[in-house]
Design a protein around this motif. Structure first.
Motif, PDB file in Angstrom:
ATOM      1  N   UNK A 193      -6.582  -0.766  -1.761  1.00 14.75           N
ATOM      2  CA  UNK A 193      -7.918  -0.195  -1.933  1.00 14.75           C
ATOM      3  C   UNK A 193      -8.119   1.026  -1.048  1.00 14.75           C
ATOM      4  N   UNK A 194      -7.652   0.948   0.194  1.00 19.29           N
ATOM      5  CA  UNK A 194      -7.798   2.080   1.110  1.00 19.29           C
ATOM      6  C   UNK A 194      -6.918   3.246   0.652  1.00 19.29           C
ATOM      7  N   UNK A 195      -5.687   2.937   0.291  1.00 22.95           N
ATOM      8  CA  UNK A 195      -4.757   3.993  -0.125  1.00 22.95           C
ATOM      9  C   UNK A 195      -5.282   4.733  -1.355  1.00 22.95           C
ATOM     10  N   UNK A 196      -5.808   3.971  -2.319  1.00 20.56           N
ATOM     11  CA  UNK A 196      -6.249   4.585  -3.577  1.00 20.56           C
ATOM     12  C   UNK A 196      -7.463   5.485  -3.408  1.00 20.56           C
TER      13      UNK A 196
ATOM     14  N   UNK B 151      -2.121  -0.635  -9.783  1.00 22.60           N
ATOM     15  CA  UNK B 151      -1.709   0.757  -9.958  1.00 22.60           C
ATOM     16  C   UNK B 151      -0.539   1.124  -9.061  1.00 22.60           C
ATOM     17  N   UNK B 152      -0.252   0.290  -8.072  1.00 23.49           N
ATOM     18  CA  UNK B 152       0.897   0.529  -7.192  1.00 23.49           C
ATOM     19  C   UNK B 152       1.726  -0.754  -7.083  1.00 23.49           C
ATOM     20  N   UNK B 153       2.080  -1.303  -8.255  1.00 23.34           N
ATOM     21  CA  UNK B 153       2.749  -2.599  -8.290  1.00 23.34           C
ATOM     22  C   UNK B 153       4.150  -2.559  -7.681  1.00 23.34           C
ATOM     23  N   UNK B 154       4.852  -1.443  -7.789  1.00 20.93           N
ATOM     24  CA  UNK B 154       6.165  -1.348  -7.149  1.00 20.93           C
ATOM     25  C   UNK B 154       6.029  -1.456  -5.642  1.00 20.93           C
ATOM     26  N   UNK B 155       5.062  -0.729  -5.092  1.00 21.86           N
ATOM     27  CA  UNK B 155       4.811  -0.809  -3.656  1.00 21.86           C
ATOM     28  C   UNK B 155       4.416  -2.226  -3.254  1.00 21.86           C
TER      29      UNK B 155
ATOM     30  N   UNK C  34      -1.019 -18.630   4.034  1.00 23.52           N
ATOM     31  CA  UNK C  34      -0.045 -17.539   3.935  1.00 23.52           C
ATOM     32  C   UNK C  34      -0.307 -16.731   2.670  1.00 23.52           C
ATOM     33  N   UNK C  35      -0.532 -17.431   1.556  1.00 27.05           N
ATOM     34  CA  UNK C  35      -0.807 -16.769   0.283  1.00 27.05           C
ATOM     35  C   UNK C  35      -2.068 -15.919   0.380  1.00 27.05           C
ATOM     36  N   UNK C  36      -3.138 -16.482   0.929  1.00 24.69           N
ATOM     37  CA  UNK C  36      -4.386 -15.729   1.056  1.00 24.69           C
ATOM     38  C   UNK C  36      -4.204 -14.503   1.943  1.00 24.69           C
ATOM     39  N   UNK C  37      -3.386 -14.646   2.978  1.00 23.96           N
ATOM     40  CA  UNK C  37      -3.116 -13.511   3.856  1.00 23.96           C
ATOM     41  C   UNK C  37      -2.379 -12.395   3.130  1.00 23.96           C
ATOM     42  N   UNK C  38      -1.398 -12.767   2.326  1.00 21.75           N
ATOM     43  CA  UNK C  38      -0.653 -11.771   1.548  1.00 21.75           C
ATOM     44  C   UNK C  38      -1.576 -11.056   0.564  1.00 21.75           C
ATOM     45  N   UNK C  39      -2.394 -11.829  -0.159  1.00 20.35           N
ATOM     46  CA  UNK C  39      -3.284 -11.231  -1.152  1.00 20.35           C
ATOM     47  C   UNK C  39      -4.307 -10.317  -0.484  1.00 20.35           C
ATOM     48  N   UNK C  40      -4.906 -10.785   0.613  1.00 27.65           N
ATOM     49  CA  UNK C  40      -5.919  -9.988   1.298  1.00 27.65           C
ATOM     50  C   UNK C  40      -5.315  -8.698   1.848  1.00 27.65           C
ATOM     51  N   UNK C  41      -4.139  -8.793   2.456  1.00 28.84           N
ATOM     52  CA  UNK C  41      -3.548  -7.613   3.088  1.00 28.84           C
ATOM     53  C   UNK C  41      -3.166  -6.563   2.053  1.00 28.84           C
ATOM     54  N   UNK C  42      -2.535  -6.975   0.949  1.00 27.76           N
ATOM     55  CA  UNK C  42      -2.128  -5.984  -0.044  1.00 27.76           C
ATOM     56  C   UNK C  42      -3.347  -5.395  -0.756  1.00 27.76           C
ATOM     57  N   UNK C  43      -4.392  -6.187  -0.926  1.00 23.63           N
ATOM     58  CA  UNK C  43      -5.600  -5.688  -1.573  1.00 23.63           C
ATOM     59  C   UNK C  43      -6.286  -4.632  -0.711  1.00 23.63           C
ATOM     60  N   UNK C  44      -6.411  -4.907   0.579  1.00 21.32           N
ATOM     61  CA  UNK C  44      -7.030  -3.935   1.486  1.00 21.32           C
ATOM     62  C   UNK C  44      -6.197  -2.661   1.545  1.00 21.32           C
ATOM     63  N   UNK C  45      -4.895  -2.820   1.691  1.00 21.76           N
ATOM     64  CA  UNK C  45      -4.026  -1.640   1.771  1.00 21.76           C
ATOM     65  C   UNK C  45      -4.119  -0.796   0.492  1.00 21.76           C
TER      66      UNK C  45
ATOM     67  N   UNK D 147       0.588   5.018  -5.433  1.00 22.17           N
ATOM     68  CA  UNK D 147       1.099   4.346  -4.254  1.00 22.17           C
ATOM     69  C   UNK D 147       2.271   5.102  -3.663  1.00 22.17           C
ATOM     70  N   UNK D 148       2.649   4.791  -2.422  1.00 21.33           N
ATOM     71  CA  UNK D 148       3.725   5.554  -1.764  1.00 21.33           C
ATOM     72  C   UNK D 148       5.052   5.492  -2.505  1.00 21.33           C
ATOM     73  N   UNK D 149       5.460   4.306  -2.941  1.00 18.85           N
ATOM     74  CA  UNK D 149       6.727   4.217  -3.662  1.00 18.85           C
ATOM     75  C   UNK D 149       6.609   4.798  -5.066  1.00 18.85           C
TER      76      UNK D 149
END
Length: 404
Positions: free
Chosen positions: A378-381, A337-341, A365-376, A387-389
């Motif tokens: 989920x919390x933002x939504x 839902x916030x793919x641009x961001x 590195x890949x798992x870190x990217x996926x985990x971080x964007x997913x948490x961000x 999303x912000x952008x």
């Protein structure tokens, strides 16, 4: 770590509301939650291409990385076409004042994407950002927004048949695909012809997405036909290339060179081009029989479009049929839902972290990217609808409401 070129964008950023015309009794169609799920999966696939392990390595990891190559960007492009249709009227194109305002929204969005994509290119990351290309695609398909599903599909087919052949004919004039050093852009020539996502061969993806958006996606019969169409396209693209390589004299070698020339996982600068690589299509017309991602050949476009349609259809059907799945996939849907961001986030993270020099294994590195964007996400939504952008994009395109 291997240098990477962009597979998508995130695809197209989600429009302000992305609401279709719900059919009574059809759960989830009002929001088309399945589209966000498809975008979320495409985001993860894009991350896999840019920071994940190389797909050519042996074992399960290499096998799992392969499907993301090129197909994530194709999926994003089809979803971008869907976004254009959603903004301008999904089932029934807007006319009159509403139509003029919708057209203005698409134009504003396109200009912002071109500017943002250019800025991301100038960061110097080993990625070929797709956003500027998407902005151009939006402008190119906008004149067709009032067409129905059938004419849009026919134009997509015609473009897929003619575009690659025209690009091949123009290759001596515009040059093959050769990327500049990091942080450099090549202007209109790159956007239309020689870049990672040349408009001459990528617009069919958006047209296909617009055609799909025109359909009654709440109807089971329509979804079945879409799924069968996706299978037919994938089989035609990949199967047709497989047969051609074995039946056309000299095709096997030409396709091999064409696929090397289209290797977007390593061709991010001149210094990284393989010595055997000779750009788009290889050095003979037989190279146009390739179905490899980013080969810009007709069969490649057909196959990738089929895969994208299958993914979208499956996501729409699954989120409507299984409410529990919708809850379980909530974090992935939030990312979509916030793919641009999410897209800009990963480019900026690659730039700041300099992932190319990282000593951490690519899988981590890949798992870190996926985990971080997913948490961000989920919390933002939980606190915000967009999303912000996406919110900023909505504010910018809101200017279109002043048109009278």
């Amino acid at each position: 770590m291997t240098q990477h070129a962009a597979s998508p964008p995130t695809g197209a950023p989600s429009p302000e509301h992305e609401r279709g015309e719900p059919t009574p009794g059809a759960p989830g169609v009002g929001r088309l939650v399945g589209l966000d799920l498809a975008r979320g999966l495409a985001v993860f696939g894009m991350y896999a291409v840019h920071v994940g392990p190389a797909p050519g390595q042996d074992g399960v990891i290499g096998f799992l990385m392969e499907p993301a190559q090129g197909r994530s960007s194709a999926l994003f492009a089809v979803l971008a076409g869907f976004a254009v249709a959603l903004i301008t009227g999904r089932r029934t194109p807007k006319t009159g004042l509403a139509g003029r305002q919708a057209v203005a929204k698409v134009i504003i969005r396109a200009v912002i994407l071109i500017a943002l994509g250019t800025a991301l290119t100038m960061t110097g990351t080993p990625v070929v950002p797709i956003l500027a290309f998407y902005g151009l695609f939006f402008l190119l398909v906008l004149p067709l927004y009032r067409l129905g599903a059938k004419p849009l599909a026919l134009i997509a087919v015609g473009w897929a048949l003619v575009g690659p052949q025209l690009l091949y004919a123009l290759k001596p004039v515009v040059g093959g695909r050769v990327f500049l050093s990091y942080g450099q852009a090549d202007g209109p020539v790159s956007l239309f012809f020689t870049g990672g996502y040349p408009a001459l061969t990528w617009v069919p993806f958006l047209l296909a997405g617009m055609a799909v958006a025109r359909l009654d996606l709440a109807a089971t019969a329509v979804r079945i036909r879409l799924a069968l169409t996706g299978v037919a396209l994938a089989v035609t693209g990949y199967g047709g290339s497989w047969l051609a390589v074995r039946l056309v004299p000299g095709a096997a070698e030409a396709v091999r060179k064409a696929e090397q020339g289209s290797d977007m996982s390593s061709m991010s600068s001149v210094s990284s081009v393989s010595p055997d690589s000779i750009g788009i299509f290889g050095d003979s017309p037989a190279g146009m029989l390739a179905s490899a991602p980013h080969s810009e050949a007709t069969l490649s476009i057909v196959a990738a479009t089929g895969v994208a349609i299958l993914v979208i259809t499956a996501c729409l059907a699954a989120t409507d049929a299984f409410p529990r799945l919708r809850r379980l996939a909530g974090p992935v849907i939030a990312v979509g839902s916030m793919s641009l961001t999410a897209y800009v986030y990963h480019i900026v993270a690659i730039w700041l972290l300099n992932t190319e020099e990282a000593t951490v294994p690519p899988l981590y590195v890949l798992l870190g990217f996926i985990a971080s964007v997913t948490v961000l996400a989920a919390v933002w939504s939980r606190f915000f609808q967009r999303g912000p952008l996406e919110w900023l994009m909505g504010r910018a395109t809101g200017v279109a409401r002043r048109i009278r």
